[in-house]
Write a protein that holds these residues in place. Sequence first.
Motif, PDB file in Angstrom:
ATOM      1  N   THR A 144     -48.381 -38.697 -23.073  1.00  0.00           N
ATOM      2  CA  THR A 144     -47.438 -38.802 -21.967  1.00  0.00           C
ATOM      3  C   THR A 144     -47.858 -39.938 -21.060  1.00  0.00           C
ATOM      4  O   THR A 144     -49.046 -40.263 -20.961  1.00  0.00           O
ATOM      5  N   SER A 145     -46.884 -40.523 -20.400  1.00  0.00           N
ATOM      6  CA  SER A 145     -47.165 -41.513 -19.357  1.00  0.00           C
ATOM      7  C   SER A 145     -47.177 -40.871 -17.979  1.00  0.00           C
ATOM      8  O   SER A 145     -47.466 -41.542 -16.982  1.00  0.00           O
ATOM      9  N   ASP A 146     -46.847 -39.575 -17.920  1.00  0.00           N
ATOM     10  CA  ASP A 146     -46.871 -38.851 -16.653  1.00  0.00           C
ATOM     11  C   ASP A 146     -48.309 -38.481 -16.293  1.00  0.00           C
ATOM     12  O   ASP A 146     -49.197 -38.487 -17.140  1.00  0.00           O
ATOM     13  N   ASN A 147     -48.511 -38.139 -15.028  1.00  0.00           N
ATOM     14  CA  ASN A 147     -49.796 -37.562 -14.644  1.00  0.00           C
ATOM     15  C   ASN A 147     -49.968 -36.228 -15.358  1.00  0.00           C
ATOM     16  O   ASN A 147     -49.019 -35.451 -15.474  1.00  0.00           O
ATOM     17  N   LEU A 148     -51.178 -35.978 -15.847  1.00  0.00           N
ATOM     18  CA  LEU A 148     -51.406 -34.693 -16.504  1.00  0.00           C
ATOM     19  C   LEU A 148     -52.654 -34.027 -15.935  1.00  0.00           C
ATOM     20  O   LEU A 148     -53.549 -34.704 -15.421  1.00  0.00           O
ATOM     21  N   PRO A 149     -52.737 -32.703 -16.011  1.00  0.00           N
ATOM     22  CA  PRO A 149     -53.876 -31.988 -15.439  1.00  0.00           C
ATOM     23  C   PRO A 149     -55.097 -32.067 -16.358  1.00  0.00           C
ATOM     24  O   PRO A 149     -55.315 -31.206 -17.202  1.00  0.00           O
ATOM     25  N   TRP A 150     -55.923 -33.084 -16.141  1.00  0.00           N
ATOM     26  CA  TRP A 150     -57.058 -33.338 -17.033  1.00  0.00           C
ATOM     27  C   TRP A 150     -58.312 -32.589 -16.624  1.00  0.00           C
ATOM     28  O   TRP A 150     -59.314 -32.614 -17.336  1.00  0.00           O
TER      29      TRP A 150
END
Length: 606
Positions: A477-483
């Motif tokens: 994804t290019s979205d922010n993700l909860p890493w």
Amino acid sequence: MTLTKAIKPILLCLSLLLLSCGEQKSGTKSETVKVAKKPNIIVILTDDQGYGDLSYHGNPIVKTPHLDLFAEQSLELTNFHVGTTCAPTRAGIMTGRNANRNNAWHTIAGCSILLEDEETMPEVFQRNGYKTAMLGKWHLGDNYPFRPHDRGFQKAFYHGGGGVQQTPDYWNNDYFDDIYFRNGTPEKTSGYCTDVWFNEAIAYTREPKTEPFFLYLALNAAHGPFNVPEEYAKMYESASLSEIQKRFYGMISNIDDNFGKFVAHLKKTEQFDNTIIIFTTDNGTAAGIRYQKDTKETLGYNAGLRGTKGSHYEGGHKVPFFISWPNGAIQQKTKSNELMAHVDLLPTLAELTNIPFAAKKPLDGKSMVSVLKGETKDSNRMLVVDTQRNQLPEKGRNPSVMQGPWRLVNGIELYNTVDDPGQQNDIAEQHPNRVLKMQSFYDDWWESLKSDIRYAEIPIGDKKANRVLITIHDMHTSDNLPWNQVQIRKGETQPNGFYSINVVEDGTYQFKLYRYAPESDLALDAAPPQVLHTDFVDELPEGKVIKPVSALVEIGSTKVESFAKENANFLTVEAKLSKGSYELQSKFVLQDGTSIPSYYTAIEKL
């Protein structure tokens, strides 16, 4: 000839053979361990510690006496470079190839998984008679066949993801008394993470061995969250630093103390002289220097370099590098300013140890043994480092072309880092031919890697690892993700994307969709629990409670939905799948009809 006379030469040869392997007195007062004829190899890689984060490099604040002494007695490479972030450096070390070639050009989002057909350093050394072990941070894949013990390390003890407390890591880890993975199996530890890794290294090198060993000791410190035993944070309580910097420097001093103990152990066990020991780091500093907006002052030290972690300017990728081998033919107690990089380690170590190595794929690195011996110089050599951190590598995105002291940045800025180490004086107009030559090298280099660019596919249904747990850390994804697990608790980040998977066999597959890590035993709609130690956020707000109506799995043209049960930890979906490559989406459907991704998805072939 009598029988006695005939046997004597044989006995003599056997005695010489045994002596050539050295002594073995494990458990005695002298604690001598057998020393193999071929050199052992120990590569120590710290995390987020930049070139200036050593007192040896002029830092007036940080205390690193053990590393300083090691540096003085070793060969220092003062023009050594790595990737600008974690996974790209690790991929380059393991393969000798730039991360853009092997799906490790990012640190998250499915692009930090080392392609399964890449040959790795431990595979090369294991094939040639070395024992192999890995401790600490892997960050090149959390599923089969991408884990360290799938890639040539016979023994591996590691945390998940790109750092302790990240999404793929064991739930509730916080650097103290954590649960890590030993060859894939969770195991409880006692103590601070860096202490644990070094204690494991001491235990491993204490084991008697008839073969030489390759040990990759990759620390997660000094990566955030900046958790450290209080005695180390207090070392800097009066320093003119931010609170985070005090803890960051404390983590480095803890590394230094552990490093000193480890070297002392190697000397005591008579392994130090015949061991190639490399100390280096994975990118520029993360917290060694900080600009305070409120006071408009700069705190800390960066050795005068421009840029920090993630930057394609020098401060993002020029790092400390010290190599020691007292019994070897390399230089010691001196420095070399020859251009060298992480991608050179595999071919260089292969030649140093005199093992056969023919790369299966074109390398970006090459053997630099002649440089280590002080025999040759190569002022014409060029290398490229860049910062991608996106879903696919893009030509011209944050590149630095390096040749000796020269840096061509972004294709238009030219710096001489001997005359201008801070890269403040762009002299491209004065050297147009050099700019053209370096840009031409970059163009050819980019053409050479375009065909290598592809995603890794996580296999499901493989008999070697039938149950697979995929975390949102690896969603494309290019979205922010909860890493990290703080973001998982908050539940506010809901990216849209997919997982790249490969269905190994036709059959019925079961999908379990989780809000929290399976080992947490938390219900889908549980209130998010607090985390004990973190500084990912200053103050953890109340997290979002999710109450899904159903679970939805989309894989290729197949869509399957199942409905929620009260107080469930997960929702289950089953689907018949055909062998092949797919994009997988696993989602929770909410009461208003919108959908959000499951943070953890367990998949098993029934």
